[in-house]
Enzyme design. Sequence first.
Site, PDB file in Angstrom:
ATOM      1  N   ARG A 145       0.831  -1.216   0.000  1.00  0.00           N
ATOM      2  CA  ARG A 145       0.000   0.000   0.000  1.00  0.00           C
ATOM      3  C   ARG A 145       0.863   1.262   0.000  1.00  0.00           C
ATOM      4  NH1 ARG A 145      -5.213  -2.019   3.625  1.00  0.00           N
ATOM      5  NH2 ARG A 145      -6.444  -2.465   1.773  1.00  0.00           N
ATOM      6  N   LYS A 193     -19.141 -17.949   0.901  1.00  0.00           N
ATOM      7  CA  LYS A 193     -20.586 -17.841   1.146  1.00  0.00           C
ATOM      8  C   LYS A 193     -21.321 -16.996   0.122  1.00  0.00           C
ATOM      9  CE  LYS A 193     -20.432 -18.269   6.123  1.00  0.00           C
ATOM     10  NZ  LYS A 193     -20.666 -17.548   7.373  1.00  0.00           N
ATOM     11  N   GLY A 235      -9.349  -9.547  -0.759  1.00  0.00           N
ATOM     12  CA  GLY A 235      -8.174 -10.091  -0.064  1.00  0.00           C
ATOM     13  C   GLY A 235      -7.794 -11.492  -0.496  1.00  0.00           C
ATOM     14  N   GLY A 243     -13.318  -3.817   0.915  1.00  0.00           N
ATOM     15  CA  GLY A 243     -14.723  -3.404   0.970  1.00  0.00           C
ATOM     16  C   GLY A 243     -15.121  -2.488  -0.174  1.00  0.00           C
TER      17      GLY A 243
END
Length: 396
Positions: free
Chosen positions: A37, A197, A354, A377
Amino acid sequence: MTKFRTLDDVDVKGKRVLLRVDLNVPMENGHVSDATRLERVAPTINEIADKGGKVILLAHFGRPKGRDAKDSLKPVAAALSQVIKRPVAFADDCIGEPAANAIAALKDGDVLCLENTRFHKEEEKNDPAFVAELAKLGDIWVNDAFSAAHRAHASTEGLGHKLPAYAGRTMQAELDALDKALGRPAKPVIAIVGGAKVSTKIDLLENLVTKVDALVIGGGMANTFLHAQGVQIGKSLAEKDLAATALRIMDKAEAANCAIILPVDATVSFHFAANSPSFAYGLDAIPPDSMILDVGPQSTARIHAAIDDAATLVWNGPVGAFELTPFDRGTMVAAKHAAERTKAKKLISVAGGGDTVAALNQAGVAGDFSYVSTAGGAFLEWMEGKPLPGVEVLKA
Ligand code: AMP
């Protein structure tokens, strides 16, 4: 494409530039363990400094409840200095006298990092008085933190209403890449969505089926779809209560002319463990006491072929339990093939999330994709088709 104000639209010389960056790096024993980053924000910092702007970095770190020494940005600022090969001054607070004094001492081209914005609870509340305190410190605001752009916080969004606002180079690259992938993509577009999921990715699936020509569903979430279609999936991970949701998504896909590519066979095992014996079965023969841990060989071949047919690929989520060999096979084959097609200039490939980044790294191909988003996100919310507040405020 939507127009964003960028660094091309402003002369930064002599200006105090409040630059929102993502410095939320992993630390081990007080040291930065992965500087990715920091490397990503380096070009923007260096460009502003080279042009004679005073660079004032704003960032959050962790999730502190108030001031907490373990979440100080001080060690991160030191690591950043190594990456950008310039001194980085540090102020113990992001507002008030410590910040104002440190900024007053800056010469053109200097770089200063302010302490963790989340040491003030007003940051996450986008509190107007706090925004005003921050705004006093700068002449313009540059947002280079795409990964925080899904949050309307003071430093990620509020400042954009108070000061002239611009996208930094990393933000600009991310927006360009995302636009090429779903905004105005080369067709046909395929998405690969996997992961554990369905429940965490319902919005994402519902949005994608309206945007892409084909949607590959893999991973644990595919089990829920297979179950919904009456396949006996044994002890596989699945959310059986979401069967109706899965069917609704399939209906929506059909109405939108999006082909859903589900597994046609499975690699199963009797243990969720690396190197446990694995077996390939057709969907009509999955042993009741086994679990599906990867797409099977025929499904892998279908995904391979679907990548061949595509001009654009968007990818989030592994198609199997890629952390456990040999159940990484489907994910590795798809990753390597997408990388080959990208290198051959036949495919625009954008991946994010991720686990997806970890899987591409495991395959050794992250560098061969057109774009790999390190934003978690924010990347998902973009895939869900939601407006990102920290991006909206940059629109020209
Ligand atoms: P997510 O964070 O939702 O993208 O999920 C990623 C996780 O899903 C990884 O840890 C994978 O090991 C896991 N996963 C993928 N496929 C399966 C599967 N068939 N069974 C169990 N876990 C899986």
